[in-house]
Design a protein around this motif. Structure first.
Motif, PDB file in Angstrom:
ATOM      1  N   THR A  84      40.010  81.263 -48.163  1.00 54.42           N
ATOM      2  CA  THR A  84      38.086  80.849 -48.264  1.00 54.42           C
ATOM      3  C   THR A  84      38.081  79.826 -47.680  1.00 54.42           C
ATOM      4  OG1 THR A  84      38.199  82.972 -48.752  1.00 54.42           O
ATOM      5  CG2 THR A  84      36.491  81.982 -49.454  1.00 54.42           C
ATOM      6  N   LYS A  85      38.787  78.679 -48.880  1.00 52.82           N
ATOM      7  CA  LYS A  85      38.535  77.347 -49.011  1.00 52.82           C
ATOM      8  C   LYS A  85      38.860  76.498 -47.834  1.00 52.82           C
ATOM      9  CE  LYS A  85      40.787  73.218 -51.861  1.00 52.82           C
ATOM     10  NZ  LYS A  85      41.260  72.823 -52.577  1.00 52.82           N
ATOM     11  N   ILE A  86      40.045  77.108 -47.101  1.00 57.32           N
ATOM     12  CA  ILE A  86      40.194  76.549 -45.913  1.00 57.32           C
ATOM     13  C   ILE A  86      39.427  76.641 -44.514  1.00 57.32           C
ATOM     14  CG2 ILE A  86      41.841  76.207 -44.133  1.00 57.32           C
ATOM     15  CD1 ILE A  86      43.379  75.639 -46.910  1.00 57.32           C
ATOM     16  N   ASP A  87      39.023  78.260 -44.662  1.00 54.22           N
ATOM     17  CA  ASP A  87      37.938  77.689 -44.482  1.00 54.22           C
ATOM     18  C   ASP A  87      36.278  77.511 -44.090  1.00 54.22           C
ATOM     19  OD1 ASP A  87      39.339  80.242 -42.660  1.00 54.22           O
ATOM     20  OD2 ASP A  87      38.313  81.800 -44.265  1.00 54.22           O
ATOM     21  N   ALA A  88      35.867  76.949 -45.468  1.00 55.78           N
ATOM     22  CA  ALA A  88      34.743  76.993 -46.066  1.00 55.78           C
ATOM     23  C   ALA A  88      35.532  74.773 -45.082  1.00 55.78           C
ATOM     24  CB  ALA A  88      34.238  76.738 -47.090  1.00 55.78           C
ATOM     25  N   MET A  89      35.952  74.692 -45.558  1.00 52.94           N
ATOM     26  CA  MET A  89      36.216  73.157 -45.404  1.00 52.94           C
ATOM     27  C   MET A  89      36.192  72.876 -43.209  1.00 52.94           C
ATOM     28  SD  MET A  89      37.414  70.106 -46.986  1.00 52.94           S
ATOM     29  CE  MET A  89      37.989  68.621 -46.095  1.00 52.94           C
ATOM     30  N   VAL A  90      36.505  73.853 -42.670  1.00 53.01           N
ATOM     31  CA  VAL A  90      36.669  73.709 -41.327  1.00 53.01           C
ATOM     32  C   VAL A  90      35.795  73.879 -41.186  1.00 53.01           C
ATOM     33  CG1 VAL A  90      37.418  75.340 -39.138  1.00 53.01           C
ATOM     34  CG2 VAL A  90      38.991  75.250 -41.554  1.00 53.01           C
ATOM     35  N   GLU A  91      34.632  74.658 -41.660  1.00 49.59           N
ATOM     36  CA  GLU A  91      33.226  74.377 -41.614  1.00 49.59           C
ATOM     37  C   GLU A  91      32.464  73.451 -41.188  1.00 49.59           C
ATOM     38  OE1 GLU A  91      30.773  76.864 -39.478  1.00 49.59           O
ATOM     39  OE2 GLU A  91      32.459  77.938 -39.227  1.00 49.59           O
ATOM     40  N   LEU A  92      32.557  72.800 -42.277  1.00 48.95           N
ATOM     41  CA  LEU A  92      32.273  71.512 -42.838  1.00 48.95           C
ATOM     42  C   LEU A  92      32.381  70.758 -42.487  1.00 48.95           C
ATOM     43  CD1 LEU A  92      31.874  71.907 -46.829  1.00 48.95           C
ATOM     44  CD2 LEU A  92      29.286  71.456 -45.387  1.00 48.95           C
ATOM     45  N   LEU A  93      33.770  70.626 -41.542  1.00 53.11           N
ATOM     46  CA  LEU A  93      34.273  69.694 -41.130  1.00 53.11           C
ATOM     47  C   LEU A  93      33.979  69.856 -39.353  1.00 53.11           C
ATOM     48  CD1 LEU A  93      37.920  68.734 -42.838  1.00 53.11           C
ATOM     49  CD2 LEU A  93      35.534  67.564 -42.672  1.00 53.11           C
ATOM     50  N   LYS A  94      33.045  70.565 -38.882  1.00 54.60           N
ATOM     51  CA  LYS A  94      33.271  71.430 -37.530  1.00 54.60           C
ATOM     52  C   LYS A  94      31.356  69.741 -37.291  1.00 54.60           C
ATOM     53  CE  LYS A  94      33.921  75.625 -36.737  1.00 54.60           C
ATOM     54  NZ  LYS A  94      33.414  77.013 -36.769  1.00 54.60           N
ATOM     55  N   PRO A  95      30.876  69.788 -37.887  1.00 54.39           N
ATOM     56  CA  PRO A  95      29.730  68.943 -36.931  1.00 54.39           C
ATOM     57  C   PRO A  95      30.212  67.344 -37.154  1.00 54.39           C
ATOM     58  CG  PRO A  95      28.608  69.658 -39.275  1.00 54.39           C
ATOM     59  CD  PRO A  95      30.431  70.142 -38.708  1.00 54.39           C
ATOM     60  N   TYR A  96      31.460  67.023 -37.332  1.00 52.37           N
ATOM     61  CA  TYR A  96      31.953  65.810 -36.617  1.00 52.37           C
ATOM     62  C   TYR A  96      32.800  66.429 -35.697  1.00 52.37           C
ATOM     63  CZ  TYR A  96      30.718  64.961 -41.377  1.00 52.37           C
ATOM     64  OH  TYR A  96      29.627  64.191 -42.985  1.00 52.37           O
ATOM     65  N   GLY A  97      33.827  67.036 -35.396  1.00 53.63           N
ATOM     66  CA  GLY A  97      34.370  67.366 -33.945  1.00 53.63           C
ATOM     67  C   GLY A  97      35.695  67.713 -34.431  1.00 53.63           C
ATOM     68  N   ILE A  98      36.193  68.449 -34.859  1.00 50.46           N
ATOM     69  CA  ILE A  98      37.078  69.411 -35.003  1.00 50.46           C
ATOM     70  C   ILE A  98      38.510  68.962 -33.471  1.00 50.46           C
ATOM     71  CG2 ILE A  98      39.178  70.713 -35.394  1.00 50.46           C
ATOM     72  CD1 ILE A  98      36.881  71.995 -37.567  1.00 50.46           C
ATOM     73  N   LYS A  99      38.977  67.762 -33.575  1.00 45.96           N
ATOM     74  CA  LYS A  99      39.929  67.323 -32.274  1.00 45.96           C
ATOM     75  C   LYS A  99      41.274  68.590 -32.690  1.00 45.96           C
ATOM     76  CE  LYS A  99      37.469  64.607 -31.134  1.00 45.96           C
ATOM     77  NZ  LYS A  99      35.953  63.663 -30.665  1.00 45.96           N
ATOM     78  N   GLU A 100      41.450  68.990 -33.112  1.00 40.60           N
ATOM     79  CA  GLU A 100      43.041  69.403 -33.626  1.00 40.60           C
ATOM     80  C   GLU A 100      42.707  70.521 -35.094  1.00 40.60           C
ATOM     81  OE1 GLU A 100      47.867  68.868 -32.662  1.00 40.60           O
ATOM     82  OE2 GLU A 100      46.425  66.938 -32.395  1.00 40.60           O
ATOM     83  N   LEU A 101      43.297  71.634 -35.132  1.00 39.99           N
ATOM     84  CA  LEU A 101      43.999  72.615 -36.563  1.00 39.99           C
ATOM     85  C   LEU A 101      44.904  73.570 -36.428  1.00 39.99           C
ATOM     86  CD1 LEU A 101      42.409  73.834 -39.101  1.00 39.99           C
ATOM     87  CD2 LEU A 101      41.655  75.107 -36.982  1.00 39.99           C
ATOM     88  N   SER A 102      45.548  72.629 -37.328  1.00 36.31           N
ATOM     89  CA  SER A 102      46.756  73.510 -37.342  1.00 36.31           C
ATOM     90  C   SER A 102      46.763  74.022 -38.807  1.00 36.31           C
ATOM     91  CB  SER A 102      48.230  72.316 -37.369  1.00 36.31           C
ATOM     92  OG  SER A 102      49.452  73.221 -37.863  1.00 36.31           O
ATOM     93  N   ARG A 103      47.080  75.415 -39.131  1.00 35.23           N
ATOM     94  CA  ARG A 103      47.143  76.081 -40.428  1.00 35.23           C
ATOM     95  C   ARG A 103      48.604  76.737 -40.533  1.00 35.23           C
ATOM     96  NH1 ARG A 103      41.246  78.825 -41.488  1.00 35.23           N
ATOM     97  NH2 ARG A 103      42.539  79.813 -42.898  1.00 35.23           N
TER      98      ARG A 103
END
Length: 165
Positions: free
Chosen positions: A132-151
């Motif tokens: 849940t914490k990871i999901d929330a962090m991803v959502e808050l960083l989306k507006p800056y443009g996520i270039k790559e994500l690895s979980r």
């Protein structure tokens, strides 16, 4: 019965092909794997798989029965049936113009995350926590443009001094 997430610990012999046999079992039976992590256990020669899946209680029971039919499976424990600690790690490369960096650092600080790399126009953020914490962090960083994500997927164990899983 409602469908819910289950976190299962599977102790297996550390042998070539075990991961393929376990994941193949899930695929053949139509069970979904949401995440799977594998690593050494506290016992030499044995590895621990932590599998997150979803389904009702009947599905969970079937998964456990089918896993025990595999020769290299030693023990199967439903960690989610007891209080447990589950953690995941994510690396998130985000667009970070110099003007946006202070805002991103604010998000990082709020989540007790860390910046592990800074490029000319990007930052890599490392965050550890429950899904849940990871999901929330991803959502808050989306507006800056996520270039790559690895979980990594979830790893977990039961709380306290109870039975090993």
């Amino acid at each position: 019965m409602s469908e819910q997430r289950h976190t299962i610990s599977v102790l297996v012999n550390d042998q070539p092909g075990v991961l393929q046999r376990v994941s193949g079992l899930f695929g053949r039976r139509g069970f979904n794997i949401r995440s799977i992590t594998v690593g050494e256990s506290e016992e030499p020669g044995l590895s621990r798989m932590v599998i997150v899946t979803s389904g009702d209680e009947h599905t969970l029971e079937q998964i456990q029965k089918q896993l025990y039919k595999l020769i290299d499976v030693i023990k199967v424990v439903d960690l989610s049936s007891n209080p447990m600690v589950g953690r995941e790690l994510a690396l998130i490369k985000v667009g970070a113009d110099p003007s946006a960096r202070s805002e991103i650092l604010g998000v990082v600080e709020t989540f007790r995350a860390a910046v592990v790399d800074i490029g000319t126009n990007t930052m890599i953020v490392q965050v550890v926590g429950d899904s849940t914490k990871i999901d929330a962090m991803v959502e808050l960083l989306k507006p800056y443009g996520i270039k790559e994500l690895s979980r990594t997927g979830v790893t977990a164990m039961t709380r306290g001094l109870g039975s090993k899983g």
